[in-house]
Design a protein around this motif. Structure first.
Motif, PDB file in Angstrom:
ATOM      1  N   VAL A 174       0.822  -1.204   0.000  1.00 21.76           N
ATOM      2  CA  VAL A 174       0.000   0.000   0.000  1.00 21.76           C
ATOM      3  C   VAL A 174       0.859   1.259   0.000  1.00 21.76           C
ATOM      4  O   VAL A 174       0.603   2.217  -0.737  1.00 21.76           O
ATOM      5  CB  VAL A 174      -0.949  -0.003   1.221  1.00 21.76           C
ATOM      6  CG1 VAL A 174      -1.642   1.346   1.356  1.00 21.76           C
ATOM      7  CG2 VAL A 174      -1.965  -1.119   1.097  1.00 21.76           C
ATOM      8  N   THR A 175       1.901   1.274   0.824  1.00 26.22           N
ATOM      9  CA  THR A 175       2.756   2.463   0.917  1.00 26.22           C
ATOM     10  C   THR A 175       3.457   2.750  -0.398  1.00 26.22           C
ATOM     11  O   THR A 175       3.513   3.906  -0.854  1.00 26.22           O
ATOM     12  CB  THR A 175       3.807   2.274   2.025  1.00 26.22           C
ATOM     13  OG1 THR A 175       3.137   2.078   3.275  1.00 26.22           O
ATOM     14  CG2 THR A 175       4.705   3.503   2.131  1.00 26.22           C
ATOM     15  N   SER A 203       0.889   4.087  -2.945  1.00 24.55           N
ATOM     16  CA  SER A 203       0.433   5.446  -2.633  1.00 24.55           C
ATOM     17  C   SER A 203       1.496   6.480  -2.995  1.00 24.55           C
ATOM     18  O   SER A 203       1.177   7.557  -3.508  1.00 24.55           O
ATOM     19  CB  SER A 203       0.062   5.549  -1.149  1.00 24.55           C
ATOM     20  OG  SER A 203       1.208   5.354  -0.332  1.00 24.55           O
ATOM     21  N   ALA A 214       2.321  -8.676   2.623  1.00 24.76           N
ATOM     22  CA  ALA A 214       1.408  -7.522   2.549  1.00 24.76           C
ATOM     23  C   ALA A 214       1.597  -6.764   1.237  1.00 24.76           C
ATOM     24  O   ALA A 214       1.619  -5.526   1.207  1.00 24.76           O
ATOM     25  CB  ALA A 214       1.602  -6.594   3.744  1.00 24.76           C
ATOM     26  N   PHE A 233      -5.670   1.678   0.018  1.00 30.11           N
ATOM     27  CA  PHE A 233      -6.091   0.462   0.730  1.00 30.11           C
ATOM     28  C   PHE A 233      -7.552   0.127   0.420  1.00 30.11           C
ATOM     29  O   PHE A 233      -7.896  -1.038   0.186  1.00 30.11           O
ATOM     30  CB  PHE A 233      -5.904   0.647   2.240  1.00 30.11           C
ATOM     31  CG  PHE A 233      -6.382  -0.533   3.034  1.00 30.11           C
ATOM     32  CD1 PHE A 233      -5.640  -1.701   3.090  1.00 30.11           C
ATOM     33  CD2 PHE A 233      -7.608  -0.488   3.707  1.00 30.11           C
ATOM     34  CE1 PHE A 233      -6.086  -2.806   3.826  1.00 30.11           C
ATOM     35  CE2 PHE A 233      -8.063  -1.573   4.428  1.00 30.11           C
ATOM     36  CZ  PHE A 233      -7.300  -2.742   4.490  1.00 30.11           C
ATOM     37  N   ARG A 234      -8.419   1.137   0.387  1.00 25.20           N
ATOM     38  CA  ARG A 234      -9.836   0.889   0.095  1.00 25.20           C
ATOM     39  C   ARG A 234     -10.028   0.410  -1.332  1.00 25.20           C
ATOM     40  O   ARG A 234     -10.837  -0.489  -1.599  1.00 25.20           O
ATOM     41  CB  ARG A 234     -10.635   2.166   0.349  1.00 25.20           C
ATOM     42  CG  ARG A 234     -10.727   2.563   1.823  1.00 25.20           C
ATOM     43  CD  ARG A 234     -11.412   3.902   1.996  1.00 25.20           C
ATOM     44  NE  ARG A 234     -12.790   3.872   1.512  1.00 25.20           N
ATOM     45  CZ  ARG A 234     -13.576   4.945   1.440  1.00 25.20           C
ATOM     46  NH1 ARG A 234     -13.082   6.136   1.784  1.00 25.20           N
ATOM     47  NH2 ARG A 234     -14.815   4.835   1.008  1.00 25.20           N
ATOM     48  N   TYR A 290       0.567  -6.727  -3.146  1.00 23.44           N
ATOM     49  CA  TYR A 290      -0.549  -7.017  -4.051  1.00 23.44           C
ATOM     50  C   TYR A 290      -0.030  -7.260  -5.469  1.00 23.44           C
ATOM     51  O   TYR A 290       1.011  -6.760  -5.875  1.00 23.44           O
ATOM     52  CB  TYR A 290      -1.530  -5.840  -4.075  1.00 23.44           C
ATOM     53  CG  TYR A 290      -2.254  -5.620  -2.773  1.00 23.44           C
ATOM     54  CD1 TYR A 290      -3.535  -6.114  -2.563  1.00 23.44           C
ATOM     55  CD2 TYR A 290      -1.635  -4.902  -1.739  1.00 23.44           C
ATOM     56  CE1 TYR A 290      -4.195  -5.900  -1.358  1.00 23.44           C
ATOM     57  CE2 TYR A 290      -2.289  -4.682  -0.534  1.00 23.44           C
ATOM     58  CZ  TYR A 290      -3.565  -5.189  -0.351  1.00 23.44           C
ATOM     59  OH  TYR A 290      -4.222  -4.985   0.838  1.00 23.44           O
ATOM     60  N   LYS A 336      -2.681   6.642   1.572  1.00 23.49           N
ATOM     61  CA  LYS A 336      -2.650   5.195   1.854  1.00 23.49           C
ATOM     62  C   LYS A 336      -4.052   4.665   2.145  1.00 23.49           C
ATOM     63  O   LYS A 336      -4.381   3.531   1.771  1.00 23.49           O
ATOM     64  CB  LYS A 336      -1.708   4.920   3.034  1.00 23.49           C
ATOM     65  CG  LYS A 336      -0.243   5.124   2.692  1.00 23.49           C
ATOM     66  CD  LYS A 336       0.677   4.501   3.722  1.00 23.49           C
ATOM     67  CE  LYS A 336       0.637   5.248   5.023  1.00 23.49           C
ATOM     68  NZ  LYS A 336       1.638   4.712   5.993  1.00 23.49           N
ATOM     69  N   THR A 337      -4.867   5.493   2.782  1.00 23.49           N
ATOM     70  CA  THR A 337      -6.233   5.065   3.077  1.00 23.49           C
ATOM     71  C   THR A 337      -7.020   4.803   1.795  1.00 23.49           C
ATOM     72  O   THR A 337      -7.720   3.793   1.659  1.00 23.49           O
ATOM     73  CB  THR A 337      -6.962   6.128   3.915  1.00 23.49           C
ATOM     74  OG1 THR A 337      -6.271   6.311   5.150  1.00 23.49           O
ATOM     75  CG2 THR A 337      -8.396   5.695   4.208  1.00 23.49           C
ATOM     76  N   SER A 348      -8.789  -3.208  -1.466  1.00 20.26           N
ATOM     77  CA  SER A 348      -9.718  -4.107  -0.785  1.00 20.26           C
ATOM     78  C   SER A 348     -10.921  -4.410  -1.669  1.00 20.26           C
ATOM     79  O   SER A 348     -11.393  -5.556  -1.739  1.00 20.26           O
ATOM     80  CB  SER A 348     -10.179  -3.495   0.539  1.00 20.26           C
ATOM     81  OG  SER A 348      -9.092  -3.351   1.434  1.00 20.26           O
ATOM     82  N   ARG A 379      -3.695 -10.613  -2.756  1.00 17.87           N
ATOM     83  CA  ARG A 379      -2.799 -10.092  -1.714  1.00 17.87           C
ATOM     84  C   ARG A 379      -1.971 -11.220  -1.123  1.00 17.87           C
ATOM     85  O   ARG A 379      -2.501 -12.290  -0.806  1.00 17.87           O
ATOM     86  CB  ARG A 379      -3.600  -9.409  -0.607  1.00 17.87           C
ATOM     87  CG  ARG A 379      -2.758  -8.800   0.512  1.00 17.87           C
ATOM     88  CD  ARG A 379      -3.608  -7.956   1.433  1.00 17.87           C
ATOM     89  NE  ARG A 379      -4.595  -8.750   2.134  1.00 17.87           N
ATOM     90  CZ  ARG A 379      -4.389  -9.300   3.338  1.00 17.87           C
ATOM     91  NH1 ARG A 379      -3.230  -9.132   3.970  1.00 17.87           N
ATOM     92  NH2 ARG A 379      -5.348 -10.000   3.909  1.00 17.87           N
TER      93      ARG A 379
END
Length: 262
Positions: A35-36, A39, A69, A50-51, A71, A46-47, A54, A64
């Protein structure tokens, strides 16, 4: 410099969809990112990343690695890629045949495929008549009504047929088949005839004459149909259109690699 008198072009972009596609493209170029990393690469929070991930993971478009962690693209991307390839091959094989069929009949010509439990108009050519009845390319429809759709349902896997027969059979016109037993009998007749002639079952005042297209494995992958206004369909045209659409579907089948017919 743009002319201020001209209207500004409309922007139909959906931002959320655009961002999700951007994430997919990033994973395609650089798999196994976290994620980091994503982003930072895309300049998103990052939020948000992540959404998006998901959501895509829940639909199978990304996968994943729990330990790392990270993708990567998921199986659904492969499915879509395979389907796109198949449809491009189908379109290349069918397009010249469709154009000739349109010239011979002056009616609307439709190429229809099945997307799970729905029909999809992959390509269409408008007829030469002033009053035309035709579906737009990309149109999704039911499998239990319409010439091409019913041909596809008749040759669909048993699980798809069972799902359609056990579900709601909506009436689009007074002649739409809405009884499961009647529909099952109609499907058996389609398989026996290897074609279908329908009138008024999806659109009132319209006819459709459809035949199946098979791939090199003898699996029905599409339906080709001649469609138009019922008022033009006399006995002579009915027989001529049926012969022409069956010949055309057989030609596309040969173009797809099947040299002999069961």
């Amino acid at each position: 410099m743009s002319d201020p008198s001209e209207p500004a072009p409309k922007d139909y972009t959906i931002a959320a969809v655009d961002r999700a596609l951007t994430v997919l493209e990033a994973l395609g170029d650089h798999p196994d990112q976290g994620v980091t990393q994503i982003s930072k690469r895309l300049g998103m929070t990052k939020t948000l990343v992540f959404r998006i991930l998901s959501t895509l993971e829940s639909r199978g478009f990304v996968t994943r690695d729990g330990d790392q962690a990270t993708y990567a693209l998921g199986y659904r991307m492969g499915v879509l890629g395979e389907r796109a390839g198949e449809q491009n091959v189908l379109l290349a094989a069918a397009r010249p045949v469709m154009e000739r069929l349109r010239e011979d009949t002056a009616e609307n010509i439709n190429l229809v495929v099945r997307e799970e439990n729905r029909s999809l108009v992959l390509a269409t050519l408008a007829g030469r008549h002033a009053i035309r009845i035709f579906a737009q390319s990309g149109r999704l429809g039911p499998l239990h009504a319409g010439g091409g759709s019913l041909v596809l349902l008749a040759h669909a896997p048993p699980s798809v047929q069972a799902e359609v027969l056990s579900g709601a059979l909506d009436a689009f016109t007074p002649t739409t088949i809405t009884d499961a037993d009647d529909l099952s009998a109609r499907l058996a007749q389609i398989r026996a005839d290897d074609y279908l002639i329908t009138q008024d079952d999806l659109d009132e005042g319209a006819f459709s004459i459809a035949a199946p297209i098979r791939n090199r494995s003898n699996t029905v992958v599409a339906a080709l149909s001649v469609a138009g206004a019922v008022v033009r369909l006399n006995d002579l045209r009915r027989e001529a259109y049926l012969r022409q659409v069956r010949d055309a579907a057989a030609e596309v089948t040969v173009r797809l690699g099947l040299r002999s017919f069961a």
